[in-house]
Design a protein around this motif. Structure first.
Motif: not given
Ligand code: SF4
Ligand code: SAM
Length: 441
Positions: A158, A202, A278, A167-168, A239, A164-165, A160-162
């Motif tokens: 991913c 994602q 977001r 995942v990236p 998204h 809080y997240c 996106n670098f939200c």
């Molecule tokens: Fe990526 Fe989803 Fe995490 Fe946002 S919430 S950074 S879109 S995985």
């Protein structure tokens, strides 16, 4: 030769569930049979999650329990994969001394060679490298006999670098799989009896961006719709910022695309959405929801909500409640904000007390339960087409199927209908399921 047994425990999201299926498929080729009896296992893998602190704690407590088995069976191999393994790398061995193997999110395809090294050299292995190839997500996992629905990963990572997240950082940059590989996998799944596929990524809306001038996500869905034997298509996760008009229209145009979208909103406050990075406002989100409902009147809309993000004042939180009242989601997954190391949100001021987060979460969940039940009650008396998945969890004598809108329906049947599409009349609605009766006409 003595049978070798593999036990896998999965934490976290659908992505992880599918990653575990791929691990099992790969290790089956090395002679490992799956077991759900820990004591029988020669190899135990925990596929971990670290999206929230709570998920990571669960992994440690499980590893403590499993470690005791190694005292009785020193030959036992214990490995951890997934997001927490990616995050900790070699540090995992220091925290949990009885671990043999730590493998990251891009390293599933290397499991057989890593396990062989542990066995032959009795050394501790760590592999958390990122690759530019898609070897890990391309592993084919043949479905269990009698299964009618399967996951197909269409992209990895991913961008996106939200705020809080994690995942990236833990799954690496976004990369799309080639369409021809996806089609080939789906065709194989059809040969194994699969009727429904859920396309995983994602942020599936940005499918194709890393492929240059290839197919975009809508075109991919339409092509999959042409594969004979596929009856239903689902996808997750979408998204809101990237949900295009073209994809919204696809719900009206592509017959096989199910009437369900998981569209994580996260908050009802524009100020908090901006802090979360977001990339949309509540008004833009609602406009897309209206459009979806206009084109696909029976569509079910589900979402994710985070409460207690740093700086979330009472009025921001109230805006989330107001937004829920306006939209009335079919269901939501809601979470207390959990601070993750290295994310942008970690540096934000205005952290919310744990007890206040709990209070907000309880309210959000109570409101959602009310909306979910109302949405289900509205279906009483309606006729729904189900894809029958097999025996119901509630009763041996009942079958279970899902509506196109992803709702579970239990019903009685004298005949074996798994894999068939049947019409049922909804007789009773509950919070988590519906009861139906086969329509005779
Ligand atoms: Fe990526 Fe989803 Fe995490 Fe946002 S919430 S950074 S879109 S995985
Ligand atoms: N990629 C998807 C998306 O954009 O919505 C979902 C990824 S994440 C695995 C699933 C959900 O976990 C998110 O939608 C968010 O609500 C929640 N989540 C992620 N990080 C979180 C955090 N630090 N604290 C609380 N919830 C979090």
């Amino acid at each position: 030769m003595k049978n070798k047994y593999l036990y896998i425990q999965t934490f976290g999201c659908q992505m992880n569930v599918h990653d575990s299926e791929q691990m099992a498929a790969l290790l089956a080729q090395c002679g490992y049979k799956m077991t759900d009896n820990l004591k029988l296992a020669d190899l135990i893998l925990l596929n971990t999650c670290s999206i929230r602190e709570k998920a990571a704690h669960k992994v440690y407590s499980e590893l403590g329990r499993i470690g005791k088995l190694k005292e009785q069976n020193p030959e036992l191999i214990i490995g951890v994969g997934g997001c927490l393994a990616q995050h900790l790398g070699t540090k995992f061995h220091k925290r949990v001394v009885h671990l043999d193997l730590v493998f990251g999110t891009h390293n599933i395809h290397r499991l057989p060679e890593m396990i062989a090294s542990v066995k032959n050299e009795r050394e501790k292995i760590t592999n958390v490298d990122f690759y530019k190839s898609l070897n890990s997500i391309g592993i084919y996992a043949p479905p269990v006999k009698g299964t009618v629905s399967a996951f197909v990963t269409i992209m990895q990572g991913c961008n996106n670098f939200c705020a809080y997240c994690v995942v990236p950082y833990l799954r690496g940059p976004e990369m799309s799989r080639k369409p021809e590989d996806i089609f080939a996998e789906i065709e194989k799944l059809v040969d194994h009896g699969i009727k429904e596929v859920t396309l995983l990524g994602q942020n599936v809306n940005s499918y194709g961006k890393t492929l240059g001038k290839g197919l975009n996500f809508t075109a991919l869905i339409k092509k999959i719709g042409k594969i004979s034997g596929i009856e239903r298509i689902r996808f997750m996760t979408s998204h809101p910022r990237d949900l295009s008009l073209e994809l919204i229209n696809c719900f009206a145009e592509e017959e096989k695309l199910c009437e369900h979208i998981h569209l994580p909103v996260q908050s009802g406050s524009n100020r908090i959405l901006a802090l979360m990075n977001r990339g949309y406002t509540v008004e833009e989100y609602m406009k897309k929801v209206d459009h979806l409902r206009k084109l696909s009147p029976h569509i079910s809309i589900t979402s994710d909500i985070i409460v207690g993000f740093p700086g979330e004042a009472q009025n921001d939180y109230q805006e989330t409640i107001d937004m829920m009242e306006k939209i009335r989601f079919d269901s939501t997954f809601s979470f207390k904000y959990s601070e993750r190391k290295g994310t942008a949100a970690q540096k934000l001021e205005g952290k919310i007390e744990e007890c206040e987060k709990s209070r907000r979460l309880t309210q959000v969940q109570a409101l959602q339960d009310h909306h979910t039940l109302q949405a289900n009650l509205a279906l009483e008396g309606s006729l729904q087409e189900l894809l029958v998945e097999g025996k119901s969890k509630n009763s041996e004598n009942d079958l279970m199927g899902r509506t196109s809108s992803w709702k579970i329906v239990n019903f009685k049947s004298e005949s074996e209908l798994t894999g068939k599409r049947v019409n049922v009349k909804i007789s009773k609605a509950y919070l988590h399921s519906l009861r139906g009766k086969i329509d005779d006409i």
